[in-house]
Motif scaffolding. Sequence first.
Motif, PDB file in Angstrom:
ATOM      1  N   GLY A 166       0.804  -1.236   0.000  1.00  0.00           N
ATOM      2  CA  GLY A 166       0.000   0.000   0.000  1.00  0.00           C
ATOM      3  C   GLY A 166       0.823   1.265   0.000  1.00  0.00           C
ATOM      4  O   GLY A 166       0.298   2.376  -0.001  1.00  0.00           O
ATOM      5  N   GLN A 167       2.175   1.132  -0.004  1.00  0.00           N
ATOM      6  CA  GLN A 167       3.022   2.318  -0.059  1.00  0.00           C
ATOM      7  C   GLN A 167       3.233   2.696  -1.527  1.00  0.00           C
ATOM      8  O   GLN A 167       3.050   1.882  -2.420  1.00  0.00           O
ATOM      9  CB  GLN A 167       4.361   2.055   0.652  1.00  0.00           C
ATOM     10  N   PRO A 168       3.628   3.960  -1.771  1.00  0.00           N
ATOM     11  CA  PRO A 168       3.781   4.379  -3.162  1.00  0.00           C
ATOM     12  C   PRO A 168       5.000   3.759  -3.831  1.00  0.00           C
ATOM     13  O   PRO A 168       5.982   3.431  -3.177  1.00  0.00           O
ATOM     14  CB  PRO A 168       3.968   5.886  -3.043  1.00  0.00           C
ATOM     15  N   THR A 169       4.918   3.611  -5.134  1.00  0.00           N
ATOM     16  CA  THR A 169       6.032   3.086  -5.915  1.00  0.00           C
ATOM     17  C   THR A 169       5.951   3.708  -7.309  1.00  0.00           C
ATOM     18  O   THR A 169       4.895   4.157  -7.728  1.00  0.00           O
ATOM     19  CB  THR A 169       5.981   1.533  -5.987  1.00  0.00           C
ATOM     20  N   THR A 170       7.095   3.771  -7.987  1.00  0.00           N
ATOM     21  CA  THR A 170       7.108   4.409  -9.308  1.00  0.00           C
ATOM     22  C   THR A 170       6.770   3.429 -10.428  1.00  0.00           C
ATOM     23  O   THR A 170       6.735   3.804 -11.583  1.00  0.00           O
ATOM     24  CB  THR A 170       8.489   5.041  -9.584  1.00  0.00           C
ATOM     25  N   VAL A 171       6.568   2.162 -10.066  1.00  0.00           N
ATOM     26  CA  VAL A 171       6.194   1.179 -11.088  1.00  0.00           C
ATOM     27  C   VAL A 171       4.812   0.600 -10.758  1.00  0.00           C
ATOM     28  O   VAL A 171       4.462   0.484  -9.592  1.00  0.00           O
ATOM     29  CB  VAL A 171       7.239   0.021 -11.173  1.00  0.00           C
ATOM     30  N   PRO A 172       4.026   0.213 -11.778  1.00  0.00           N
ATOM     31  CA  PRO A 172       2.661  -0.284 -11.524  1.00  0.00           C
ATOM     32  C   PRO A 172       2.663  -1.754 -11.123  1.00  0.00           C
ATOM     33  O   PRO A 172       1.968  -2.564 -11.704  1.00  0.00           O
ATOM     34  CB  PRO A 172       1.960  -0.063 -12.871  1.00  0.00           C
ATOM     35  N   GLU A 173       3.476  -2.085 -10.122  1.00  0.00           N
ATOM     36  CA  GLU A 173       3.572  -3.473  -9.666  1.00  0.00           C
ATOM     37  C   GLU A 173       4.106  -3.454  -8.231  1.00  0.00           C
ATOM     38  O   GLU A 173       4.094  -2.403  -7.592  1.00  0.00           O
ATOM     39  CB  GLU A 173       4.511  -4.263 -10.590  1.00  0.00           C
ATOM     40  N   LEU A 174       4.604  -4.590  -7.735  1.00  0.00           N
ATOM     41  CA  LEU A 174       5.149  -4.644  -6.371  1.00  0.00           C
ATOM     42  C   LEU A 174       6.289  -3.636  -6.230  1.00  0.00           C
ATOM     43  O   LEU A 174       7.114  -3.472  -7.145  1.00  0.00           O
ATOM     44  CB  LEU A 174       5.683  -6.049  -6.069  1.00  0.00           C
TER      45      LEU A 174
END
Lengths: 316, 316
Positions: free
Chosen positions: A294-302
């Motif tokens: 649930g934290q942000p990431t710059t890729v649309p995956e884990l």
Amino acid sequence: MKCRKCTQKAIINMRQHKLALCKEHYPEWIVAQTKKTIERYHMFTVQDKVLVAVSGGKDSLSLWDILWQLGYQADGLYISLGIDGGFGYSLESKRRTEQFSQARGLTLQIADVPETYGEGIPEMAQRTLRGRGKPCSVCGLVKRHIMNQAARQGGYTVLVTGHNLDDEAATLFGNTLTWNAGYLQRQDPVLPARHAGLVRKAKPLFRIYEREMTAYALVRGIEYIYEECPFVAGSKSIYYKELLNQIEADRPGAKLSFFLSFLQARENGLFAVATEEENTGAGGEALFTCPGCGQPTTVPELCTFCRLVGAKQDSP
Amino acid sequence: MKCRKCTQKAIINMRQHKLALCKEHYPEWIVAQTKKTIERYHMFTVQDKVLVAVSGGKDSLSLWDILWQLGYQADGLYISLGIDGGFGYSLESKRRTEQFSQARGLTLQIADVPETYGEGIPEMAQRTLRGRGKPCSVCGLVKRHIMNQAARQGGYTVLVTGHNLDDEAATLFGNTLTWNAGYLQRQDPVLPARHAGLVRKAKPLFRIYEREMTAYALVRGIEYIYEECPFVAGSKSIYYKELLNQIEADRPGAKLSFFLSFLQARENGLFAVATEEENTGAGGEALFTCPGCGQPTTVPELCTFCRLVGAKQDSP
């Protein structure tokens, strides 16, 4: 040399402030300065639920001590990283942190990396190519993840760290040598939460020199861990700190002025305005929500953290 | 160590380029590099009438030598500043410059400050409060004025100076320590003429290290003045150069990368766009035309140079 405020012997002389203070007025001054910084930069108020990331070192324990004296609602978070270094670095820093919080009746949360993930930072780092043999990059990633996770789960409104002026100036220096736009446009002593999965961050000690924090911890009798993390030796941040110390020795105040004039120039519009929208990362790129944590990431995956931990579970 | 291009002994090893060259291939390489810089940064072409500001030092004489070899129409301008320093600094540097231009049949213009204004730079500086006892600030002002004046009067389309990478990186370093917005947004190896009274400026050696220029001058047998200006000792630029040399020694290429990544980041839009209109100064402020000399000034009256020289005429 005498204390500016009384006739007692001064224990510290701050050349950049032209100010010498005694063992009573010095800690008072540090506490007052920190209060001023918290208020001036709108970091948080007494209404906020504050989580202080504590490592057992002088800066973070002193920060917690200061916030406690100022009456903020500040709990501590210690992250056990599983680093030994031949002298039980993690064990000893944990012991000091527990001792500190118990003596003041403060609430301490403990996150244990080897217990939760089955291995410590050095082992995690060995499995990846991040950091070229040094675990610092993986360590930063894991700490950022756990700090944010603990703050969200505990309902804290702000996460504070003990970064002092030397830390911040060294980071700025390194990012200036390479003109890192993402850092220069965004990095700040107060970082708003730009994503639902992120907690606001603040660095109340960013105007205080490292040697001043050491003096504060000593005069307040705080028993912190003197040893640095065994992986710190030879790091870029140490290198930049030494260079800045050299400049500071020749021109007292240079370090403070370097960092403050950067903030001022940015406020005056030196840099092109970075995208200030929510859900954008340090480089202005879109942020996704990691389906794992649930934290942000710059890729649309884990996210990188979930992959780091998950990869372990898949390997033999 | 052998030359990369032949079997001869190398006379220089450039760690940042991983390139060692012999006494024949090295000057060829410097000339080719300078040509590349002139073309890549659109500094000037063979159609331009170029005025090279020459001090008698290694950088400016070497630059003139390079431009001459490349077939540019480049005349020289020597400014006699009236500085002695106990060893006839101005006299000796003038002698070397004259010798250099005569040996190559090049046209040299000479501007003589004491002859024209009745006093040298040290005396001018003594009359003003600029520079706190050091004449460098007044010297820069006077040189900029005279260089531009000579270029305009002689119908030159571009004025070039011998600033090398160490000079430029040191200036950038100093302006970064104070986050000087005017400099960071505007300074460039090529400065277009932003006012009718200004001539375009370029620095063709800005990518070449100081030690490389020394090696070039030596291998080409250029008899330059070895002594630095007697007022240079203890200057900020020397201080910043030493710091950068220290960083360079630890990380070969750091100096070049510091300056080039700055230019790149600016091109990528790191900084807010400064007013690009004509008739604006380094800080974006309006420029007026000095009624005394026709050069631009930030005040609607006589420019600083004209006041400096005029004040003398009024005093007893």
